[in-house]
Design an enzyme around this catalytic site. Sequence first.
Site, PDB file in Angstrom:
ATOM      1  N   SER A 197     -20.813  21.283  20.511  1.00  0.00           N
ATOM      2  CA  SER A 197     -21.384  20.260  21.393  1.00  0.00           C
ATOM      3  C   SER A 197     -20.321  19.442  22.140  1.00  0.00           C
ATOM      4  CB  SER A 197     -22.335  19.342  20.619  1.00  0.00           C
ATOM      5  OG  SER A 197     -23.406  20.103  20.089  1.00  0.00           O
ATOM      6  N   GLU A 234     -22.650  32.561  15.186  1.00  0.00           N
ATOM      7  CA  GLU A 234     -23.890  33.299  15.484  1.00  0.00           C
ATOM      8  C   GLU A 234     -23.746  34.768  15.090  1.00  0.00           C
ATOM      9  OE1 GLU A 234     -24.219  31.966  19.543  1.00  0.00           O
ATOM     10  OE2 GLU A 234     -24.554  29.954  18.772  1.00  0.00           O
ATOM     11  N   GLU A 293     -15.237  25.547  14.397  1.00  0.00           N
ATOM     12  CA  GLU A 293     -16.559  25.182  14.907  1.00  0.00           C
ATOM     13  C   GLU A 293     -17.499  24.895  13.739  1.00  0.00           C
ATOM     14  OE1 GLU A 293     -17.321  26.886  19.033  1.00  0.00           O
ATOM     15  OE2 GLU A 293     -17.681  28.536  17.659  1.00  0.00           O
ATOM     16  N   LYS A 299     -22.457  33.037  25.898  1.00  0.00           N
ATOM     17  CA  LYS A 299     -23.488  33.627  25.020  1.00  0.00           C
ATOM     18  C   LYS A 299     -24.383  34.567  25.835  1.00  0.00           C
ATOM     19  CE  LYS A 299     -23.200  29.536  22.199  1.00  0.00           C
ATOM     20  NZ  LYS A 299     -23.745  28.764  21.117  1.00  0.00           N
ATOM     21  N   GLY A 338     -24.499  23.745  19.412  1.00  0.00           N
ATOM     22  CA  GLY A 338     -25.777  23.764  20.131  1.00  0.00           C
ATOM     23  C   GLY A 338     -26.764  22.723  19.645  1.00  0.00           C
ATOM     24  N   ASN A 364     -17.933  29.895  26.222  1.00  0.00           N
ATOM     25  CA  ASN A 364     -18.683  31.008  25.628  1.00  0.00           C
ATOM     26  C   ASN A 364     -20.088  31.003  26.236  1.00  0.00           C
ATOM     27  OD1 ASN A 364     -20.068  32.792  24.010  1.00  0.00           O
ATOM     28  ND2 ASN A 364     -19.977  31.521  22.156  1.00  0.00           N
ATOM     29  N   HIS A 385     -17.654  34.399  15.594  1.00  0.00           N
ATOM     30  CA  HIS A 385     -18.505  33.257  15.970  1.00  0.00           C
ATOM     31  C   HIS A 385     -19.611  33.095  14.924  1.00  0.00           C
ATOM     32  CE1 HIS A 385     -21.330  30.743  18.170  1.00  0.00           C
ATOM     33  NE2 HIS A 385     -20.295  30.368  18.897  1.00  0.00           N
TER      34      HIS A 385
HETATM   35  C1  PEP Z   1     -20.260  27.690  20.712  1.00  0.00           C
HETATM   36  O1  PEP Z   1     -21.199  28.429  20.837  1.00  0.00           O
HETATM   37  O2  PEP Z   1     -19.153  28.158  20.400  1.00  0.00           O
HETATM   38  C2  PEP Z   1     -20.452  26.266  20.942  1.00  0.00           C
HETATM   39  C3  PEP Z   1     -19.509  25.448  20.574  1.00  0.00           C
HETATM   40  O3  PEP Z   1     -21.640  25.880  21.508  1.00  0.00           O
HETATM   41  P1  PEP Z   1     -22.046  24.386  21.986  1.00  0.00           P
HETATM   42  O4  PEP Z   1     -20.905  23.854  22.795  1.00  0.00           O
HETATM   43  O5  PEP Z   1     -23.292  24.550  22.773  1.00  0.00           O
HETATM   44  O6  PEP Z   1     -22.240  23.590  20.738  1.00  0.00           O
END
Ligand code: PEP
Length: 251
Positions: free
Chosen positions: A214, A98, A168, A11, A174, A9, A96
């Site tokens: 992460s 976000e 997630e 972003k 992040g 992703n 997601h």
């Molecule tokens: C995400 O945005 O779906 C995500 C898992 O980000 P990160 O790997 O940076 O934690």
Amino acid sequence: MRRKVIAGNWKMHNDLKQSEDLIKSLKELLKDKSVNCDVIVCPPFTSLSEASKLVNGSIIKLGAQNMHFEDKGAFTGEVSASMLKSVGCEYVILGHSERRTIFDESDETINKKIKKALEQGLKPIFCIGETLEEREKEITKDVVMRQVEKGLEGISSEQMKKLIVAYEPVWAIGTGKTATPQQAQEVHEFIRGLISSKYGSDIAEDLVIQYGGSVKPDNASELLSQKDIDGALVGGACLKADLFMGIITNA
Ligand code: PEP
């Protein structure tokens, strides 16, 4: 046996040139490698069309990061499922965290988007997960259950076969804090159980449930070796071809 799926992703990162460079680097790293998983990249809307040309003929598949649930109309700034299809997308990330937190998307909105994506032949990557506060209150499973029930309301068994779930935990996105493989496995197993009671064990057993939060090359292997973890949705580490490749290799 479920095939693992590693999705990146991007972003709101990478202009057109940077997107092209990243896909070219990834293709170079993947060249002549036998890869045992599906690989998806989800660049920003502005790069999708060129990305589609670049991934054509490679093992990389294309996804978008969001879409609107209406077919067309006066929705300034939005894109439709058929627009995404027209630029070569096969997948779309929906729900997601976000989108849920920054853009106030509700379970009901996400459900409408999932329905529209499936109706238009896009495969949703349906994201769910609890916040840190919810985990500390020990209501992770209640939150995930609500998200699954509301997000998948009205989705048929046939449609379920096209969908990927991404668990997630919001506190791990992040932040550099990863759920332990045991924490992640516990929730993945719970999600598969929910799907099994709603759609039956065959559909639940075939469902790909990705972990996101992460994920890096050095923690991917242990996470991905858990029984119910079938891949990763990757944010930060997918912006560098070698790191993303490290995760793909570990899958
Ligand atoms: C995400 O945005 O779906 C995500 C898992 O980000 P990160 O790997 O940076 O934690």
